[in-house]
Design a protein around this motif. Structure first.
Motif, PDB file in Angstrom:
ATOM      1  N   GLY A  32       0.824  -1.195   0.000  1.00 53.65           N
ATOM      2  CA  GLY A  32       0.000   0.000   0.000  1.00 53.65           C
ATOM      3  C   GLY A  32       0.860   1.248   0.000  1.00 53.65           C
ATOM      4  O   GLY A  32       2.085   1.193  -0.151  1.00 53.65           O
ATOM      5  N   PHE A  33       0.220   2.392   0.205  1.00 57.00           N
ATOM      6  CA  PHE A  33       0.938   3.667   0.135  1.00 57.00           C
ATOM      7  C   PHE A  33       2.039   3.744   1.190  1.00 57.00           C
ATOM      8  O   PHE A  33       3.182   4.088   0.874  1.00 57.00           O
ATOM      9  N   GLU A  34       1.710   3.442   2.440  1.00 55.63           N
ATOM     10  CA  GLU A  34       2.699   3.552   3.508  1.00 55.63           C
ATOM     11  C   GLU A  34       3.852   2.558   3.307  1.00 55.63           C
ATOM     12  O   GLU A  34       5.015   2.866   3.581  1.00 55.63           O
ATOM     13  N   GLN A  35       3.517   1.363   2.827  1.00 48.67           N
ATOM     14  CA  GLN A  35       4.560   0.370   2.585  1.00 48.67           C
ATOM     15  C   GLN A  35       5.497   0.823   1.462  1.00 48.67           C
ATOM     16  O   GLN A  35       6.710   0.623   1.535  1.00 48.67           O
ATOM     17  N   MET A  36       4.959   1.474   0.440  1.00 52.36           N
ATOM     18  CA  MET A  36       5.799   1.959  -0.653  1.00 52.36           C
ATOM     19  C   MET A  36       6.657   3.144  -0.207  1.00 52.36           C
ATOM     20  O   MET A  36       7.741   3.366  -0.742  1.00 52.36           O
ATOM     21  N   VAL A  37       6.184   3.920   0.768  1.00 59.58           N
ATOM     22  CA  VAL A  37       7.027   4.965   1.346  1.00 59.58           C
ATOM     23  C   VAL A  37       8.287   4.328   1.927  1.00 59.58           C
ATOM     24  O   VAL A  37       9.408   4.790   1.708  1.00 59.58           O
ATOM     25  N   MET A  38       8.093   3.238   2.692  1.00 58.30           N
ATOM     26  CA  MET A  38       9.235   2.525   3.269  1.00 58.30           C
ATOM     27  C   MET A  38      10.176   2.031   2.178  1.00 58.30           C
ATOM     28  O   MET A  38      11.397   2.181   2.273  1.00 58.30           O
ATOM     29  N   VAL A  39       9.616   1.459   1.121  1.00 56.29           N
ATOM     30  CA  VAL A  39      10.427   0.901   0.039  1.00 56.29           C
ATOM     31  C   VAL A  39      11.276   1.980  -0.608  1.00 56.29           C
ATOM     32  O   VAL A  39      12.496   1.822  -0.784  1.00 56.29           O
ATOM     33  N   VAL A  40      10.655   3.079  -0.987  1.00 52.44           N
ATOM     34  CA  VAL A  40      11.376   4.134  -1.697  1.00 52.44           C
ATOM     35  C   VAL A  40      12.432   4.781  -0.802  1.00 52.44           C
ATOM     36  O   VAL A  40      13.550   5.067  -1.241  1.00 52.44           O
ATOM     37  N   VAL A  41      12.097   5.002   0.467  1.00 51.12           N
ATOM     38  CA  VAL A  41      13.055   5.620   1.393  1.00 51.12           C
ATOM     39  C   VAL A  41      14.287   4.739   1.565  1.00 51.12           C
ATOM     40  O   VAL A  41      15.420   5.231   1.587  1.00 51.12           O
ATOM     41  N   ILE A  42      14.081   3.422   1.651  1.00 53.32           N
ATOM     42  CA  ILE A  42      15.208   2.511   1.835  1.00 53.32           C
ATOM     43  C   ILE A  42      15.997   2.349   0.547  1.00 53.32           C
ATOM     44  O   ILE A  42      17.226   2.394   0.539  1.00 53.32           O
ATOM     45  N   MET A  43      15.298   2.175  -0.558  1.00 52.96           N
ATOM     46  CA  MET A  43      15.982   1.949  -1.826  1.00 52.96           C
ATOM     47  C   MET A  43      16.769   3.169  -2.306  1.00 52.96           C
ATOM     48  O   MET A  43      17.741   3.044  -3.041  1.00 52.96           O
ATOM     49  N   THR A  44      16.355   4.348  -1.912  1.00 50.26           N
ATOM     50  CA  THR A  44      17.073   5.568  -2.303  1.00 50.26           C
ATOM     51  C   THR A  44      17.993   6.071  -1.192  1.00 50.26           C
ATOM     52  O   THR A  44      18.607   7.130  -1.338  1.00 50.26           O
ATOM     53  N   GLU A  45      18.081   5.329  -0.093  1.00 59.57           N
ATOM     54  CA  GLU A  45      18.942   5.656   1.057  1.00 59.57           C
ATOM     55  C   GLU A  45      18.582   6.983   1.723  1.00 59.57           C
ATOM     56  O   GLU A  45      19.412   7.577   2.407  1.00 59.57           O
ATOM     57  N   ARG A  46      17.346   7.406   1.559  1.00 55.41           N
ATOM     58  CA  ARG A  46      16.938   8.672   2.185  1.00 55.41           C
ATOM     59  C   ARG A  46      16.654   8.506   3.680  1.00 55.41           C
ATOM     60  O   ARG A  46      16.482   9.503   4.369  1.00 55.41           O
ATOM     61  N   TYR A  47      16.610   7.272   4.158  1.00 53.30           N
ATOM     62  CA  TYR A  47      16.410   7.047   5.584  1.00 53.30           C
ATOM     63  C   TYR A  47      17.496   7.721   6.423  1.00 53.30           C
ATOM     64  O   TYR A  47      17.316   7.988   7.601  1.00 53.30           O
ATOM     65  N   GLN A  48      18.642   7.993   5.814  1.00 54.77           N
ATOM     66  CA  GLN A  48      19.742   8.625   6.539  1.00 54.77           C
ATOM     67  C   GLN A  48      19.389  10.033   7.015  1.00 54.77           C
ATOM     68  O   GLN A  48      20.031  10.568   7.906  1.00 54.77           O
ATOM     69  N   ARG A  49      18.354  10.636   6.424  1.00 53.19           N
ATOM     70  CA  ARG A  49      17.932  11.971   6.849  1.00 53.19           C
ATOM     71  C   ARG A  49      17.161  11.927   8.160  1.00 53.19           C
ATOM     72  O   ARG A  49      16.974  12.966   8.795  1.00 53.19           O
ATOM     73  N   VAL A  50      16.683  10.753   8.568  1.00 55.13           N
ATOM     74  CA  VAL A  50      15.836  10.632   9.752  1.00 55.13           C
ATOM     75  C   VAL A  50      16.539   9.903  10.883  1.00 55.13           C
ATOM     76  O   VAL A  50      16.528  10.356  12.024  1.00 55.13           O
ATOM     77  N   LEU A  51      17.143   8.774  10.570  1.00 51.46           N
ATOM     78  CA  LEU A  51      17.669   7.910  11.621  1.00 51.46           C
ATOM     79  C   LEU A  51      18.919   8.503  12.236  1.00 51.46           C
ATOM     80  O   LEU A  51      19.803   9.001  11.547  1.00 51.46           O
ATOM     81  N   LYS A  52      18.975   8.429  13.558  1.00 45.57           N
ATOM     82  CA  LYS A  52      20.116   8.988  14.277  1.00 45.57           C
ATOM     83  C   LYS A  52      21.404   8.295  13.864  1.00 45.57           C
ATOM     84  O   LYS A  52      22.467   8.906  13.791  1.00 45.57           O
TER      85      LYS A  52
END
Length: 609
Positions: free
Chosen positions: A98-118
């Motif tokens: 779904g939408f929220e699950q695809m948010v997770m996918v795109v954030v991880i696949m593009t390495e943008r999670y680094q903007r949030v995680l300590k």
């Protein structure tokens, strides 16, 4: 009291609620407002519906990303994203996208999670391994029975059953070196820590040591990664369909086989374990998954949005991302370097210095196999260079006269061949300009010695031994080009001959560029280049050179600089030719040449008689 209740409140939040909060946090902080709006528009345009649930199907994602059918990798990519969509609760995978699950996918696949995680410096390698892995049913059953018998409870949820997995049914042989048997997922822990909900982390995934990536699946994924490696921002994969037919497709498969061999011997083991994955990628393939970034960024740009207009009719200050310039990824194809090998190089060298940035400086087939032609073509290039050499292994003992003559210059062969394949490809990345050496080697710790075929591996420089590169012309005892070998001494006048001094991890090319030898003396502990972390044994490949080429990393500016340098040297040479000599006074002529700096010291002006 109230403080304690507040601190415990996070324990009673459901995993669904935490996933929702994390998706909301990622969406707001990892995407710009324009990207988020585009992502919503793309998802709406692609989604199928079942009741009130909107979701993406496998063929929809494959079609949107333009993943080619000929590789057969669509189901593997869908397996990956179905696992990543459950982040940070991998034990709940596979999930409906779904939408929220695809948010997770795109954030991880593009390495943008680094903007949030300590702990944003944590990489996604282990997470991607789990997304690709399958688990041994027998091992899982044994693990579950043992937990019941022992009464052990090493999970936070106290489940008395075998752990769940998103994929099942792949029986594998146990590996002797699975040191990474840890249930904790670093990124999942960091994500929950960012929500102050670390207490709810559940060790529900199967032990990672019992997981393996099927070799055939990893090969197909590597083929896709070779294709997407050169993608720029919003560049479509369909632009590179010419690489999926005929000889190029066969070359793509062959290159993928060479890279797969870095992880596993497919004749002995059917899958890749976590220890191999974590060992090979940081050393030899640090940028392997880099192509996922631009590929999944397609979800953040909607073609339905007109970036050229605003509501008030004025021109928009933000324009749509520009497509890549219509210039080839490789200016010309070499005898060794083609688009597949270029993508292979980008797995451990920065792609921005490779794609559309390489020019052929020297090719032995065109300029001639000699130190002189090499010097003429390569010297004065003031940017990094990549040397590639390919050849076929010579027999042991050698049969031909030239093979025997070359072998006689080497120490007796004590090591086995590196493998069954007779064809080998080696290379060197050098950041410093080439020049002739007289007594000492040159280079620095940025240099990389590597093998591309039949096994992909990178040998990084050591800071202890600095015998990186020599370019030795006569009168050196063993002239040629050496990487990782001590500099050869001046030619001895006695009739005694000595063998060339091979480094512990080294590549040597003889002066005529007829033969080469790669040595990996694991027992010695390494030299100018470090030992292999996967092939922990001694081997040596002696080969007849088939092709030799040097590529310059740079563009028109570097080429112009080299041209100007050659022009300056030509003018200097012309000035030397015009020196008025031959007056009969040998001493006066010699004094004139010494004042000009043309003879004396290590230089020779030739005969004065």
């Amino acid at each position: 009291m109230g403080q304690a209740q507040s601190g415990d409140s996070g324990r009673h939040v459901s995993t669904e609620q935490l996933s929702h909060e994390l998706a909301l946090k990622f969406a707001k902080r990892c995407f710009t407002p324009l990207e988020l709006y585009s992502f919503q528009d793309v998802f709406r345009s692609l989604a199928d519906h079942q009741g009130s649930i909107a979701y993406l199907k496998e063929d929809t994602i494959a079609r949107f990303l333009e993943i080619p059918d000929v590789i057969g990798v669509s189901s593997i990519v869908f397996q990956m994203v179905s696992y990543l969509g459950a982040f940070p609760f991998g034990q709940d995978a596979p999930v409906v996208l779904g939408f929220e699950q695809m948010v997770m996918v795109v954030v991880i696949m593009t390495e943008r999670y680094q903007r949030v995680l300590k702990k944003g410096n944590r990489d996604r390698t282990k997470l991607l391994f789990r997304s690709l892995a399958v688990f041994d049913n027998k091992a899982l059953q044994t693990h579950g029975e043992k937990s019941v018998e022992d009464g052990s409870d090493d999970t936070a949820g106290a489940h008395k059953e075998a752990p769940r997995s998103h994929v099942r049914g792949f029986a594998i042989d146990e590996s002797a070196n699975d040191e990474d048997d840890e249930d904790d997922d670093d990124l999942a822990l960091a994500a929950l820590e960012s929500l102050d909900a670390i207490e709810v982390f559940r060790h529900g995934d199967a032990p990672i040591a019992q997981a393996s990536i099927p070799s055939d699946n990893l090969k197909k994924l590597i083929m896709l990664l070779l294709l997407v490696a050169p993608l720029g921002t919003q560049e479509n994969l369909a632009r590179h369909t010419e690489r999926l037919s005929g000889e190029q497709l066969e070359g793509l498969r062959k290159t993928a086989d060479n890279i797969l061999a870095a992880f596993v011997n497919v004749e002995k083991f059917p899958g890749v374990k976590i220890h191999q994955f974590n060992t090979v990628i940081p050393i030899s393939l640090p940028f392997l998954f880099g192509g996922f970034n631009p590929l999944f960024e397609h979800f953040l740009f909607s073609k339905n949005i007109d970036f050229t207009k605003r509501k008030d009719g004025a021109d928009a200050p933000i324009s749509a991302p520009a497509s890549q310039e219509d210039q080839p990824l490789l200016s010309q194809t070499g005898e060794i370097l083609d688009l597949n090998v270029l993508s292979q190089l980008s797995f451990f060298l920065p792609g921005e210095s490779l794609f559309r940035r390489l020019r052929l400086l020297y090719s032995g087939g065109d300029a001639g196999f000699s130190l002189g032609s090499f010097e003429t073509k390569v010297f004065n290039w003031r940017a990094p260079t990549i040397l590639l050499v390919s050849g076929n292994r010579i027999s042991d003992p050698p049969t031909g006269g030239q093979e025997r003559a070359f072998s006689d210059t080497l120490p007796p062969k004590r090591f086995q061949d590196s493998g069954k394949s007779d064809h080998v490809v080696f290379g060197v990345y050098l950041g410093q300009p080439w020049h002739q050496t007289h007594k000492e080697c040159f280079g620095d710790t940025d240099i990389k010695l590597f093998q591309l075929e039949p096994v992909h591996e990178v040998f990084h420089a050591s800071s202890i031994n600095t015998d990186y590169v020599y370019f030795a012309k006569p009168p050196s005892a063993h002239s040629g080009i050496g990487f990782g070998c001590p500099h050869p001494k001046a030619k001895q006048t006695s009739g005694l001959t000595t063998h060339v001094n091979l480094g512990a991890v080294s590549l040597l090319l003889d002066s005529s560029f007829e033969f080469g030898v790669f040595t990996h003396n694991y027992t010695s502990g390494g030299g100018a280049f470090r030992n292999s972390e996967t092939r922990k044994y001694d081997f040596q490949d002696r080969f007849e050179i088939e092709s030799l080429e040097v590529w310059g990393c740079g563009g028109d500016a570097e080429a112009e600089q080299q041209r100007q340098r050659w022009a300056w040297e030509e003018r200097e040479a012309e000035a030397r030719r015009r020196v008025n000599l031959g007056t009969g006074d040998v001493d006066a002529d010699r004094a004139l040449l010494e004042m000009a700096g043309l003879i004396g010291g290590n230089r020779s002006g030739g005969s004065m008689n």
